[in-house]
Design an enzyme around this catalytic site. Structure first.
Site, short mmCIF file in Angstrom:
data_model
loop_
_atom_site.label_atom_id
_atom_site.label_comp_id
_atom_site.label_asym_id
_atom_site.label_seq_id
_atom_site.Cartn_x
_atom_site.Cartn_y
_atom_site.Cartn_z
N HIS A 1 0.84 -1.19 0.00
CA HIS A 1 0.00 0.00 0.00
C HIS A 1 0.87 1.22 0.00
O HIS A 1 1.79 1.34 0.81
CB HIS A 1 -0.93 -0.04 1.22
N ASP B 1 -5.41 5.39 4.00
CA ASP B 1 -6.83 5.34 3.64
C ASP B 1 -7.69 5.90 4.78
O ASP B 1 -7.57 5.46 5.94
CB ASP B 1 -7.27 3.93 3.35
N HIS C 1 -13.76 5.50 0.31
CA HIS C 1 -12.68 6.01 1.21
C HIS C 1 -11.82 7.00 0.42
O HIS C 1 -11.89 7.04 -0.82
CB HIS C 1 -11.80 4.86 1.74
N HIS D 1 -8.07 7.76 -0.55
CA HIS D 1 -6.68 7.26 -0.58
C HIS D 1 -5.77 8.46 -0.76
O HIS D 1 -5.73 9.06 -1.84
CB HIS D 1 -6.51 6.26 -1.73
#
Length: 355
Positions: free
Chosen positions: A249, A253, A328, A330
């Site tokens: 990742h 988030d 969400h 990011h």
């Protein structure tokens, strides 16, 4: 000098008590100048020098007695008697001290001697030689005892001096030890005090540093804000997974309902706003220091490229566009516009913001 008077005539020779029984009868003889001339050889009489010494008193008394008996000297071998001229020693005898009164001599003659008047003469013993006045005052009458007493006194003085020196050395050693202990205690106390001062100084410096940092963050907080007012962190930077093309990742988030407003973290210029593939709808906001903030997966865009915004302006809304599993935001942070981003969490905390 007076000449001797003629010796009396004897009708017969002396008896044999004196060893003269076989001698010829004595005749009267009157000495002349020629006959009284000093006899040379072994009969020569030594000349007197400076009178009689005190030690010759007894000998002088004997000579006087012999002369008083007639003043006649006889010679062996049938030689006629000769009148001997002797000096008058009565005045010298009267001037001389008694032998018994001489120190150390009287005790050799007699312990019970008396003088002419019948008074006992105190004879000074020979053992008094070497006795000082101080010894006599202390009652010492024997030289050996006086010497022994002085030796013992000197030994006692040396012992006293040694004891005093030992006591002085012990006192000095004790004083040095006490001074060393006092210095050690003082040094320990000083070190402890210095440590306390250093700790207090360090604590004060840290407190001042923290205060300055808080003031700085408070000031920054007025010009910076979080992108979402209400959210839940569902993904962190570096988290591994197959759903991300890089294998991990690359952002942070913020999960929130679709349509939740997205705010500009700080004032800057919109560099781009539009579709970005797996990122869905994305807005890139460039800050004054060149840092790029990427807002991804938006449901709608409220700004366009080249637009200037300030802190807190709404630039879009939360959505689920692109490669997502739910609505969400990011958020990615790219300092200097580098393709590789950094962890947004510490970057936000450095601005006084706690995600």
């Amino acid at each position: 000098m007076a000449s001797n008077r003629p010796a009396p005539e004897f009708s017969h020779a002396p008896n044999d008590e004196f060893g003269y029984a076989d001698e010829q009868p004595w005749e009267e003889w009157n000495p002349t100048e020629e006959s009284v001339r000093p006899v040379r050889g072994r009969h020569r009489v030594a000349k007197q020098r400076g009178g009689l010494a005190r030690s010759s008193t007894v000998l002088g008394v004997g000579v006087i007695a012999a002369v008083g008996a007639g003043g006649i000297a006889t010679a062996q071998g049938g030689k006629p008697p000769v009148h001997i001229s002797m000096p008058d020693l009565s005045a010298v005898k009267d001037a001389l001290p008694e032998a018994k009164s001489l120190p150390g001599v009287g005790s050799l003659i007699s312990d019970d001697s008396t003088d002419d008047s019948g008074t006992a003469t105190n004879a000074a013993p020979l053992t008094t030689a070497g006795i000082t006045t101080a010894d006599a005052q202390q009652g010492a009458t024997d030289a050996g005892e006086a010497l022994r007493s002085r030796i013992l006194q000197q030994a006692e003085q040396q012992q006293d001096q040694a004891a005093h020196a030992e006591a002085t050395a012990a006192e000095e050693a004790a004083a040095k030890q006490a001074a060393a202990e006092a210095t050690k205690t003082q040094d320990a106390a000083q070190a402890k005090a210095d440590a306390k001062v250093a700790a207090a100084k360090k604590a004060a410096e840290e407190a001042a540093k923290k205060k300055a940092e808080a003031e700085r963050l408070a000031k920054l907080a007025k010009s910076y804000t979080l992108p979402v007012a209400s959210y839940t962190i569902t993904g962190t930077f570096g988290q591994p997974g197959s759903m991300w093309s890089s294998g991990y990742h690359t952002g942070l988030d913020f999960a929130a309902p679709t349509g939740t407003p997205l705010k500009a973290i700080h004032g800057g210029v919109v560099k781009e706003a539009g579709w970005a593939g797996a990122y869905g709808y994305r807005t890139v906001l460039e800050l004054p220091d060149g840092t790029e903030l990427w807002y991804c997966h938006q449901s709608s865009l409220n700004v366009s490229a080249g637009q200037k915004v300030t802190t807190g302006d709404v630039i879009g809304r939360v959505g689920a566009t692109g490669n997502v599993t739910g609505p969400h935001l990011h958020l990615e942070v790219h300092p200097g516009g580098n393709p590789t981003g950094v962890d947004p969490a510490p970057w936000l905390r450095n601005l006084g913001l706690t995600p």
